[in-house]
Design a protein around this motif. Structure first.
Motif, PDB file in Angstrom:
ATOM      1  N   UNK A  22       0.828  -1.204   0.000  1.00 24.62           N
ATOM      2  CA  UNK A  22       0.000   0.000   0.000  1.00 24.62           C
ATOM      3  C   UNK A  22       0.861   1.251   0.000  1.00 24.62           C
ATOM      4  N   UNK A  23       0.215   2.350  -0.212  1.00 24.12           N
ATOM      5  CA  UNK A  23       0.922   3.628  -0.368  1.00 24.12           C
ATOM      6  C   UNK A  23       1.725   4.002   0.883  1.00 24.12           C
ATOM      7  N   UNK A  24       1.158   3.757   2.058  1.00 22.04           N
ATOM      8  CA  UNK A  24       1.842   4.095   3.308  1.00 22.04           C
ATOM      9  C   UNK A  24       3.125   3.278   3.464  1.00 22.04           C
ATOM     10  N   UNK A  25       3.069   2.008   3.203  1.00 20.97           N
ATOM     11  CA  UNK A  25       4.238   1.139   3.333  1.00 20.97           C
ATOM     12  C   UNK A  25       5.333   1.535   2.351  1.00 20.97           C
ATOM     13  N   UNK A  26       4.938   1.838   1.122  1.00 18.56           N
ATOM     14  CA  UNK A  26       5.917   2.231   0.115  1.00 18.56           C
ATOM     15  C   UNK A  26       6.619   3.517   0.526  1.00 18.56           C
ATOM     16  N   UNK A  27       5.884   4.514   1.018  1.00 14.52           N
ATOM     17  CA  UNK A  27       6.484   5.774   1.467  1.00 14.52           C
ATOM     18  C   UNK A  27       7.394   5.558   2.670  1.00 14.52           C
ATOM     19  N   UNK A  28       7.008   4.652   3.549  1.00 14.76           N
ATOM     20  CA  UNK A  28       7.843   4.344   4.715  1.00 14.76           C
ATOM     21  C   UNK A  28       9.156   3.713   4.290  1.00 14.76           C
ATOM     22  N   UNK A  29       9.076   2.778   3.358  1.00 14.22           N
ATOM     23  CA  UNK A  29      10.282   2.113   2.872  1.00 14.22           C
ATOM     24  C   UNK A  29      11.197   3.117   2.178  1.00 14.22           C
ATOM     25  N   UNK A  30      10.628   3.981   1.376  1.00 16.35           N
ATOM     26  CA  UNK A  30      11.423   4.996   0.677  1.00 16.35           C
ATOM     27  C   UNK A  30      12.084   5.939   1.678  1.00 16.35           C
TER      28      UNK A  30
END
Length: 97
Positions: free
Chosen positions: A2-10
């Motif tokens: 999801x969008x939140x996880x992707x932003x966290x990883x980045x």
């Protein structure tokens, strides 16, 4: 993902990469990159045991100073090869023939 996880990883990757980039100069010896000061090394290494007059009496060319410093390096004066070269330059200019 999801969008939140992707932003966290980045975000985490950016922080890690930034930290690594900040540490890189120290990992490759940033201290060595600084130019060594011949006079300061002379005062620190040579005048610790010898008086100035000894160097005036031993006036020599650069090759002679390298030989003298090499003997000192092997026996009682801890110095690396880079320090030896800087000291030889300084001594040949200051106490040369």
């Amino acid at each position: 993902m999801n969008r939140f996880s992707r932003n966290s990883v980045i975000t985490v990757l950016c922080v890690v990469v930034s930290a690594v980039l900040l540490m890189l100069p120290n990992a490759f010896g940033e201290e060595k990159a600084k130019k060594l000061d011949g006079k300061a090394l002379f005062e620190q290494k040579c005048l610790k045991c010898h008086k100035n007059t000894k160097f005036k009496d031993l006036a020599s060319d650069r090759k002679g100073w390298v030989l003298t410093l090499s003997r000192m390096q092997r026996s009682t004066c801890p110095m690396n090869d880079e320090e030896l070269e800087v000291l030889a330059d300084y001594l040949s200019k200051t106490y040369g023939e």
